[in-house]
Scaffold this active site. Structure first.
Site, short mmCIF file in Angstrom:
data_model
loop_
_atom_site.label_atom_id
_atom_site.label_comp_id
_atom_site.label_asym_id
_atom_site.label_seq_id
_atom_site.Cartn_x
_atom_site.Cartn_y
_atom_site.Cartn_z
N ASN A 164 0.80 -1.23 0.00
CA ASN A 164 0.00 0.00 0.00
C ASN A 164 0.83 1.28 0.00
O ASN A 164 0.42 2.28 -0.56
CB ASN A 164 -1.03 -0.02 1.13
N LYS A 187 12.31 -7.64 1.24
CA LYS A 187 11.40 -8.25 0.27
C LYS A 187 10.13 -7.40 0.18
O LYS A 187 9.31 -7.38 1.09
CB LYS A 187 11.01 -9.68 0.67
N SER A 242 -0.24 -7.44 7.21
CA SER A 242 -1.46 -7.82 7.94
C SER A 242 -1.12 -8.52 9.26
O SER A 242 -0.07 -9.15 9.41
CB SER A 242 -2.29 -8.76 7.06
N GLU A 263 4.54 -3.95 12.30
CA GLU A 263 3.62 -2.85 12.00
C GLU A 263 2.44 -3.48 11.28
O GLU A 263 2.53 -3.78 10.09
CB GLU A 263 4.31 -1.81 11.11
N CYS A 297 -3.17 1.55 6.78
CA CYS A 297 -3.38 1.00 8.13
C CYS A 297 -3.92 2.07 9.06
O CYS A 297 -4.58 1.78 10.04
CB CYS A 297 -2.07 0.44 8.67
N GLU A 394 -10.72 -4.60 9.20
CA GLU A 394 -10.10 -3.51 8.45
C GLU A 394 -10.75 -3.46 7.06
O GLU A 394 -10.71 -4.45 6.33
CB GLU A 394 -8.61 -3.83 8.34
P1 NAP Z 1 0.24 -8.95 3.78
O1 NAP Z 1 -0.60 -9.80 2.93
O2 NAP Z 1 0.40 -9.32 5.21
O3 NAP Z 1 1.64 -8.86 3.05
C1 NAP Z 1 2.68 -8.04 3.53
C2 NAP Z 1 3.98 -8.59 3.05
O4 NAP Z 1 4.19 -9.89 3.61
C3 NAP Z 1 4.09 -8.77 1.54
O5 NAP Z 1 5.40 -8.48 1.16
C4 NAP Z 1 3.77 -10.22 1.37
O6 NAP Z 1 4.31 -10.78 0.20
C5 NAP Z 1 4.48 -10.80 2.57
N1 NAP Z 1 4.01 -12.11 2.97
C6 NAP Z 1 2.76 -12.62 2.87
N2 NAP Z 1 2.74 -13.88 3.37
C7 NAP Z 1 3.99 -14.15 3.80
C8 NAP Z 1 4.62 -15.27 4.41
N3 NAP Z 1 3.93 -16.38 4.71
N4 NAP Z 1 5.93 -15.21 4.70
C9 NAP Z 1 6.64 -14.12 4.41
N5 NAP Z 1 6.12 -13.01 3.84
C10 NAP Z 1 4.80 -13.03 3.53
O7 NAP Z 1 -0.27 -7.44 3.80
P2 NAP Z 1 -0.62 -6.52 2.57
O8 NAP Z 1 -1.95 -6.95 2.07
O9 NAP Z 1 0.52 -6.43 1.64
O10 NAP Z 1 -0.72 -5.10 3.30
C11 NAP Z 1 -1.87 -4.66 3.90
C12 NAP Z 1 -1.78 -4.82 5.41
O11 NAP Z 1 -0.64 -4.13 5.88
C13 NAP Z 1 -2.95 -4.19 6.11
O12 NAP Z 1 -3.40 -5.03 7.14
C14 NAP Z 1 -2.37 -2.91 6.68
O13 NAP Z 1 -3.05 -2.41 7.80
C15 NAP Z 1 -0.99 -3.32 6.99
N6 NAP Z 1 -0.11 -2.15 7.09
C16 NAP Z 1 0.33 -1.77 8.31
C17 NAP Z 1 1.12 -0.64 8.45
C18 NAP Z 1 1.61 -0.19 9.79
O14 NAP Z 1 2.54 0.60 9.83
N7 NAP Z 1 1.03 -0.65 10.87
C19 NAP Z 1 1.48 0.08 7.31
C20 NAP Z 1 1.02 -0.34 6.07
C21 NAP Z 1 0.23 -1.47 5.97
P3 NAP Z 1 3.39 -11.00 -1.11
O15 NAP Z 1 3.35 -9.72 -1.75
O16 NAP Z 1 4.09 -12.02 -1.87
O17 NAP Z 1 2.04 -11.46 -0.63
#
Ligand code: NAP
Length: 491
Positions: A164, A187, A242, A263, A297, A394
């Protein structure tokens, strides 16, 4: 009309690196595989990039590990100057990087430009912080001996970032890690990897020694990253994404007792008291809800408004959100770009349908936009019942559920009624109330009479299921430093 001259998009996409960046060299994945990157506004493939194997990722960790001993010994000023050069390069190239970001992520170019500036700011902040890492020297409380503490880099780090905010979620980690003297493997998300590859090139040109920053892109994140998280050479995992994935990664990280920063997801309440300035609150609501198309987020996920002004607030929000211009982020005047993909769009629709099914009223929006791309109408829902799923989950989209409250106690209880605890927004003209409510909100951050809290100089982060640790400010570099204590005899 496009805001960029024709051909610029093609040129930027042609020039952006598409390989893995390991030990200072650009290379293909060991199996030569590639993965496609899409423009969410059109669904078209815009680039094919290297798809790493677990072996490639381990090569990247080897580079980070081999480089650490020399890198930690560099002068803090040298690390600071590299960060400063990278900051200047990002600012200089911000138009180009903003366009690249919009092409892979969808948000309007003006917002992408703001992200490039925000992302760069972490490099500038930590360029200045690199020379201020200090320890303590004191006398034993019983007299006699002396106590010395020093702060040292934690070691090779693994960073995993979401789609995002493709650039800023990286620089929030990379900036302080470089300043502290750590090395790293990053990554980025497979949906938006191009901004991070461009950033690696910026650092390469800024003179960052080979092996300090390594970037791997992969279609099978779990398979490729797990060996690194379980590898004893890794000393720190920092993840933004997430809560679900964060929890799984924390379990993996427990094997090596890794230090972790998490985060994670949010579910921000936006609380408006009866004494608030309604127009200010509406201005803030648009920022808190619509920044990044609601895919943040920190996005306001629920609006809790005093019953005496709730109807006016909901109508005012619907008027503004309903009038926003939807379209491809590269076009002039567009305020709302596409959601990242069909899955995200389907999830948003499901949450809206659930709320409407339980009695919520649609004041504007409520549907996807016909045609190519994954566009969703800005949506305001009034009279949202307590059982609606979108009050607990969310949303990650341009949907604003509004609920009325009758007392301060009820507002606080409803705001805290979530497993998440990242940020809350609070609108009131009463300072005593602002402090009283801020103290009781179960979140890591509070925005008082403003719809945005993000700032490179401030500690960003959450409590409860929103995570562990802070990014930004002096706290942010602490995540990359260990404190060592040396007990000294009396002189
Ligand atoms: P996500 O599905 O959790 O993915 C985040 C990252 O993790 C991606 O690079 C993803 O790779 C990787 N990933 C997924 N499964 C994994 C695994 N089993 N092992 C290692 N890496 C893995 O989240 P998203 O959909 O990209 O982002 C949205 C989420 O991020 C929302 O919940 C949002 O609230 C949160 N967020 C939080 C903050 C904060 O500062 N608190 C800031 C921004 C976003 P792939 O691309 O290959 O799936």
């Amino acid at each position: 009309m496009s805001s960029e001259p024709a051909g610029t998009e093609a040129q930027i996409l042609r020039d952006v690196p598409k390989q893995l960046f390991i030990a200072g060299a650009w290379r293909d994945g060991a199996q030569g595989a590639t993965l496609a990157v899409h423009d969410p506004a059109t669904g078209e493939t815009i680039a094919q990039i290297a798809d790493a194997t677990p072996g490639d990722a381990l090569d990247a960790l080897t580079a980070a590990s081999d480089t650490f001993a020399a890198w930690r010994e560099t002068a803090p000023r040298e690390r600071g100057e590299i960060l400063r050069s990278a900051y200047e390069a990002l600012i200089e190239r911000s138009d180009e990087l903003a366009l690249l970001m919009t092409l892979e992520m969808g948000k309007p170019v003006a917002e992408s430009r703001a992200e490039v500036t925000y992302a760069a700011e972490f490099l500038r902040w930590y360029a200045e912080e690199a020379v201020r890492i200090d320890g303590r020297f004191s006398t034993h409380q019983a007299g006699g001996g002396r106590l010395l503490t020093m702060r040292q880099p934690v070691g090779p780090c693994v960073f995993i970032t979401p789609w995002n905010f493709p650039l800023a979620m990286g620089t929030r980690k990379i900036g302080p890690a470089i300043a502290a003297g750590c090395t790293m493997v990053v990554k980025p998300a497979k949906l938006t990897p191009l901004s991070m590859l461009a950033l690696a090139q910026v650092f390469e040109r800024a003179g960052l020694p080979a092996g300090v920053l390594n970037v791997v892109t992969a279609s099978s994140s779990g398979e490729v990253m797990e060996p690194l998280i379980r590898d004893p050479r890794t000393r720190k995992l920092s993840f933004t994404g997430s809560t679900e994935v964060g929890r799984a990664l924390m379990a993996q990280a427990s094997e090596q007792i890794l230090r972790v920063s998490m985060e994670l997801g949010g579910n921000a309440p936006f609380v408006v008291f009866e004494d608030a300035d309604l127009q200010d609150a509406l201005d803030g609501a648009i920022v808190a809800k619509m920044r990044n198309i609601g895919e943040a987020c920190t996005a306001a996920n629920r609006f809790h408004v005093h019953e005496s002004i709730a109807p006016q607030f909901a109508d005012g929000l619907a008027k503004r959100m309903g009038a926003m211009t939807i379209g491809r982020g590269t076009q002039d005047g567009v305020e709302v770009g596409p959601l990242i993909d069909e899955d995200q769009l389907a999830k948003v629709q499901e949450l809206v349908d659930d709320a409407v099914g339980q009695g919520a009223r649609v004041l504007c929006g409520g549907r996807r936009v016909d045609g190519p791309g994954t566009f969703y109408e800005p949506t305001v829902l009034a009279g949202v019942p307590a059982g609606a799923r979108l009050l607990r989950e969310e949303i990650f989209g341009p949907v604003a559920p509004v609920r009325a409250f009758s007392s301060e106690e009820q507002a606080i209880a409803e705001a805290n009624d979530t497993q998440f605890g990242l940020v809350a927004y609070l609108y009131t003209a009463d300072l005593a109330r602002a402090l009283r409510v801020s103290e009781r909100l179960e979140t890591g951050m509070v925005g008082l009479n403003q719809g945005m809290v993000s700032n490179a100089g401030a500690p960003f982060g959450g409590i409860k299921h929103s995570g562990i640790g802070r990014e930004g400010g002096p706290e942010g570099i602490g995540e990359y430093l260990e404190t060592k204590y040396v007990a000294l005899p009396a002189p």
